[in-house]
Scaffold this motif. Sequence first.
Motif, PDB file in Angstrom:
ATOM      1  N   GLN A  58       0.850  -1.189   0.000  1.00 43.12           N
ATOM      2  CA  GLN A  58       0.000   0.000   0.000  1.00 43.12           C
ATOM      3  C   GLN A  58       0.890   1.244   0.000  1.00 43.12           C
ATOM      4  N   HIS A  59       0.359   2.345  -0.469  1.00 48.41           N
ATOM      5  CA  HIS A  59       1.108   3.598  -0.463  1.00 48.41           C
ATOM      6  C   HIS A  59       1.308   4.061   0.980  1.00 48.41           C
ATOM      7  N   TYR A  62      -0.999   6.777   2.334  1.00 52.12           N
ATOM      8  CA  TYR A  62      -2.358   6.264   2.519  1.00 52.12           C
ATOM      9  C   TYR A  62      -2.457   5.555   3.865  1.00 52.12           C
ATOM     10  N   LEU A  63      -1.456   4.733   4.178  1.00 49.70           N
ATOM     11  CA  LEU A  63      -1.459   4.018   5.454  1.00 49.70           C
ATOM     12  C   LEU A  63      -1.361   4.992   6.621  1.00 49.70           C
ATOM     13  N   SER A  65      -2.350   8.173   6.713  1.00 47.89           N
ATOM     14  CA  SER A  65      -3.617   8.898   6.881  1.00 47.89           C
ATOM     15  C   SER A  65      -4.711   7.981   7.408  1.00 47.89           C
ATOM     16  N   SER A  66      -4.722   6.716   6.997  1.00 47.22           N
ATOM     17  CA  SER A  66      -5.730   5.772   7.484  1.00 47.22           C
ATOM     18  C   SER A  66      -5.570   5.513   8.979  1.00 47.22           C
ATOM     19  N   ARG A  75     -12.516   7.654  11.053  1.00 50.33           N
ATOM     20  CA  ARG A  75     -12.805   6.552  10.124  1.00 50.33           C
ATOM     21  C   ARG A  75     -13.671   5.538  10.865  1.00 50.33           C
ATOM     22  N   SER A  99       3.764   2.255   8.589  1.00 51.70           N
ATOM     23  CA  SER A  99       3.404   2.574   7.208  1.00 51.70           C
ATOM     24  C   SER A  99       4.577   2.351   6.269  1.00 51.70           C
TER      25      SER A  99
END
Length: 110
Positions: A58-59, A62-63, A65-66, A75, A99
């Motif tokens: 995964q980018h 992205y990880l 921010s998730s 979320r 991440s």
Amino acid sequence: MKLKHFAVAGLFAMSAALPMMASAGDAAAGKAKAAVCAACHGQNGIALIPMYPNLAGQHEMYLVSSLKAYRSKERNGGMAAIMQGQAMALSDEDIANLSAYFASLPAGGK
């Protein structure tokens, strides 16, 4: 005149990206912290149970921010309650390192 606008826009874009580049995590430290993730997301970031997402490949941003969104309870849905509990125990450095680790793994476990 238009070229000048593109140059200025490019400088703003680069300056906005610099903090993200500087905050890149330590994949080795993330690997050491990832053992708890393996229960749902698999030993190498490839989930064995279809309801859990693969993290390998995964980018990185992205990880980041998730995980931060889970930690702040922004979320929701699905398995968010579990992830919110896990993310609450993570510092910003832990999130960056995890991440970086999962982003460094080959997608699909190959």
